[in-house]
Design a protein around this motif. Structure first.
Motif, short mmCIF file in Angstrom:
data_model
loop_
_atom_site.label_atom_id
_atom_site.label_comp_id
_atom_site.label_asym_id
_atom_site.label_seq_id
_atom_site.Cartn_x
_atom_site.Cartn_y
_atom_site.Cartn_z
N GLU A 369 0.84 -1.19 0.00
CA GLU A 369 0.00 0.00 0.00
C GLU A 369 0.88 1.24 0.00
O GLU A 369 1.78 1.39 0.84
N ASP A 370 0.62 2.13 -0.95
CA ASP A 370 1.40 3.35 -1.11
C ASP A 370 0.52 4.56 -0.83
O ASP A 370 -0.44 4.82 -1.57
N PHE A 371 0.82 5.29 0.25
CA PHE A 371 0.09 6.51 0.59
C PHE A 371 0.66 7.69 -0.21
O PHE A 371 1.88 7.83 -0.32
N MET A 372 -0.21 8.54 -0.73
CA MET A 372 0.26 9.76 -1.37
C MET A 372 0.91 10.67 -0.31
O MET A 372 0.56 10.62 0.88
N LYS A 373 1.87 11.49 -0.72
CA LYS A 373 2.44 12.46 0.21
C LYS A 373 1.34 13.39 0.72
O LYS A 373 0.48 13.83 -0.04
N ARG A 374 1.38 13.68 2.01
CA ARG A 374 0.35 14.54 2.61
C ARG A 374 1.02 15.68 3.35
O ARG A 374 1.77 15.46 4.31
N SER A 375 0.76 16.92 2.90
CA SER A 375 1.44 18.09 3.46
C SER A 375 0.44 19.09 4.02
O SER A 375 -0.69 19.21 3.53
N GLN A 376 0.87 19.82 5.06
CA GLN A 376 0.10 20.95 5.56
C GLN A 376 1.09 21.96 6.13
O GLN A 376 2.11 21.60 6.73
N THR A 377 0.79 23.23 5.93
CA THR A 377 1.66 24.31 6.39
C THR A 377 1.14 24.87 7.71
O THR A 377 0.00 24.62 8.11
N GLN A 378 1.98 25.66 8.35
CA GLN A 378 1.55 26.31 9.58
C GLN A 378 0.38 27.25 9.30
O GLN A 378 -0.52 27.40 10.13
N GLY A 379 0.39 27.88 8.12
CA GLY A 379 -0.73 28.74 7.73
C GLY A 379 -2.03 27.97 7.63
O GLY A 379 -3.10 28.47 8.03
N ASP A 380 -1.96 26.73 7.10
CA ASP A 380 -3.16 25.88 7.03
C ASP A 380 -3.70 25.60 8.43
O ASP A 380 -4.91 25.66 8.66
N LEU A 381 -2.80 25.31 9.35
CA LEU A 381 -3.23 24.97 10.71
C LEU A 381 -3.85 26.19 11.41
O LEU A 381 -4.87 26.06 12.09
N ILE A 382 -3.26 27.34 11.22
CA ILE A 382 -3.81 28.56 11.83
C ILE A 382 -5.18 28.87 11.25
O ILE A 382 -6.13 29.20 11.96
N SER A 383 -5.31 28.73 9.93
CA SER A 383 -6.58 29.02 9.26
C SER A 383 -7.70 28.08 9.73
O SER A 383 -8.85 28.50 9.88
N ASN A 384 -7.37 26.81 9.98
CA ASN A 384 -8.38 25.83 10.38
C ASN A 384 -8.56 25.72 11.88
O ASN A 384 -9.44 24.96 12.34
N GLY A 385 -7.77 26.43 12.65
CA GLY A 385 -7.85 26.31 14.10
C GLY A 385 -7.38 24.95 14.59
O GLY A 385 -7.92 24.40 15.55
N THR A 386 -6.34 24.42 13.92
CA THR A 386 -5.83 23.07 14.27
C THR A 386 -4.35 23.13 14.65
O THR A 386 -3.56 22.28 14.27
N THR A 387 -3.97 24.15 15.40
CA THR A 387 -2.57 24.32 15.77
C THR A 387 -2.13 23.36 16.88
O THR A 387 -1.00 23.44 17.35
N ASP A 388 -3.03 22.43 17.29
CA ASP A 388 -2.64 21.41 18.24
C ASP A 388 -1.91 20.25 17.56
O ASP A 388 -1.62 19.24 18.19
N ARG A 389 -1.61 20.39 16.27
CA ARG A 389 -0.84 19.38 15.55
C ARG A 389 0.32 20.06 14.84
O ARG A 389 0.56 21.24 15.06
N VAL A 390 1.06 19.37 13.98
CA VAL A 390 2.32 19.88 13.47
C VAL A 390 2.27 20.01 11.95
O VAL A 390 1.65 19.20 11.25
N ALA A 391 2.93 21.07 11.45
CA ALA A 391 3.01 21.30 10.00
C ALA A 391 4.15 20.49 9.42
O ALA A 391 5.20 20.31 10.04
N GLY A 392 3.94 19.99 8.20
CA GLY A 392 4.97 19.21 7.53
C GLY A 392 4.37 18.23 6.55
O GLY A 392 3.20 18.32 6.19
N THR A 393 5.20 17.30 6.09
CA THR A 393 4.80 16.33 5.08
C THR A 393 5.01 14.91 5.60
O THR A 393 6.10 14.58 6.07
N TYR A 394 3.96 14.09 5.48
CA TYR A 394 4.02 12.68 5.84
C TYR A 394 4.08 11.83 4.57
O TYR A 394 3.46 12.16 3.56
N LYS A 395 4.80 10.73 4.65
CA LYS A 395 4.86 9.77 3.56
C LYS A 395 4.91 8.37 4.17
O LYS A 395 5.74 8.08 5.02
N THR A 396 4.01 7.50 3.69
CA THR A 396 3.88 6.17 4.27
C THR A 396 3.77 5.11 3.19
O THR A 396 3.12 5.32 2.17
#
Length: 409
Positions: A369-396
């Motif tokens: 199973e190949d997961f697509m790269k998943r990225s989010q920026t600090q700006g995305d987290l601030i905009s969504n009110g989800t700053t309880d998590r971390v900005a960056g890119t996951y690959k699995t």
């Protein structure tokens, strides 16, 4: 039990039930291969052979995280192999109209262990969600073309282990304070039901539904280590209460048999993850971080999956299978959490069966199973009110070998 956010299913579902079905891309709604039909479509179970089967898998994840900051390198997780399993038994007259059966399987779970000091350590360092479900099933063939079935499903065992660092340090220590939340889920009941229609021996169509279940931990334990004495009044809670909503699943499937050797299968699944909008904790015996409750946005969305599989009977004793699937993520952009670094994923599967005579046999499967790269920026987290998590890119990526044994009655 699962590795990362699950194998072969969105969110923290685990799609590793039945080695034959795994080898055909996770299909099983529109056809009957063995007793695992109890899980995929209880209606199809009416036509399945009677017998017993047991199987297990080893999920081998490879997960990496790259922080949002451009000058930061890649972080590799402490990957842990885990072992989902399933077993089924089915009874009934060989040429009769009814079947009774029972099963045990692990349809939900997540296990991720991050390296010490990683950027998201104040959101999560470790997670281990485990679940074991049991099911009792009854199926009846109304006519040689139409069968129905239903199963009573129970969350028999569920446990949670969540850990994270706290941005405080005891005097003279270089190690941050640490919180660990552990608990066992209450027993909960659900159901699944299905129907199979066979207009001819070459074609079958199936529909199934699996109900939602809420996994509730009513009195979990809180363990705090390396906490400064000056902060203990803000971390005085001794237990917690939390509910994790598990989704319902709608499935449709098609089975095609062009000849006696070849079987084709097509499935589509709609998973009702939209009922999981937030993760809410209530603390007893005091406060945790100065608060008696906490809430973290999830705002999951319903997810679709499409599956294709094929089976070819090479000889009377040897059968090959192959499949593929595309599973859409239930996690919206900007809402990815370290506990579930979910993404759209593409899977390739294969399996074989070797029969030792008329009654016994061996199944073996493999899934990549190949997961697509998943990225989010600090700006995305601030905009969504989800700053309880971390900005960056996951690959699995996940590799999952599996093996099973069966016996026909």
């Amino acid at each position: 039990m699962a590795a990362s956010s699950g194998a072969q299913a969105s969110g923290f579902q685990v799609g590793l039930t039945g080695q034959k079905n795994v080898g055909m891309g996770g299909t099983g709604t529109g056809l009957y291969l063995d007793q695992a039909s109890q899980f995929y479509n209880p209606g199809a179970f009416a036509f399945a052979p009677t017998g017993f089967q047991v199987g297990g898998n080893m999920a081998i994840p490879r997960i990496s995280f790259r922080p949002d900051a451009a000058d930061q390198g890649q972080r590799n997780l402490q990957n842990t192999n885990v072992f989902p399993f399933s077993g089924f038994i089915g009874f009934g007259p060989k040429e009769g109209k009814w079947r009774l059966g029972a099963g045990v399987y692990t349809p939900f779970g997540s296990e991720v262990h991050y390296q010490p000091g990683w950027e998201g350590r104040y959101a999560l360092t470790d997670i281990n969600l485990r679940s074991v479900f049991v099911q009792a099933t009854a199926a009846y063939a109304i006519t040689p073309q139409v069968s129905v079935g239903a199963g009573l499903v129970m969350l028999a065992m569920g446990s949670v282990d969540l850990q994270r660092d706290i941005p405080l340090q005891a005097q003279g220590s270089t190690t941050p304070a640490h919180a660990q939340l552990t608990g066992n889920a209450d027993h909960k009941l659900g159901y699944n039901a299905g129907i199979l229609f066979k207009p001819s021996e070459k074609l079958s169509l199936g529909i199934s539904y699996r109900s939602a279940i809420d996994a509730h931990v009513g009195s979990g334990d809180i363990t705090l280590t390396n906490l400064p004495a000056s902060a203990r009044s803000n971390f005085s809670a001794t237990s917690f209460d939390v509910t994790l909503p598990l989704p319902d699943v709608y499935s449709v499937g098609l089975g095609i048999r062009p000849n006696d050797k070849l079987t084709l299968a097509f499935d589509a699944n709609l998973v009702g993850w939209s009922r999981y909008q937030s993760l809410d904790f209530t603390y007893a015996g005091g406060v945790l971080g100065g608060a008696a409750t906490s809430s973290s946005k999830r705002e999951y969305q319903d997810a679709l999956a499409f599956r294709v599989g094929a089976q070819y009977k090479v000889t009377d004793n040897f059968t090959l299978r192959a499949g593929t699937f595309y599973d859409m993520s239930c996690v919206r952009d900007g809402f990815v959490t370290p506990e579930t670094p979910d993404a759209d994923r593409l899977g390739l599967t294969a399996s074989f069966t070797y029969a030792f005579g008329q009654r016994f046999g061996l199944d073996a499967s493999f899934l990549f199973e190949d997961f697509m790269k998943r990225s989010q920026t600090q700006g995305d987290l601030i905009s969504n009110g989800t700053t309880d998590r971390v900005a960056g890119t996951y690959k699995t990526t996940i590799s999952v070998p599996g093996v099973g044994l069966y016996m026909k009655f």
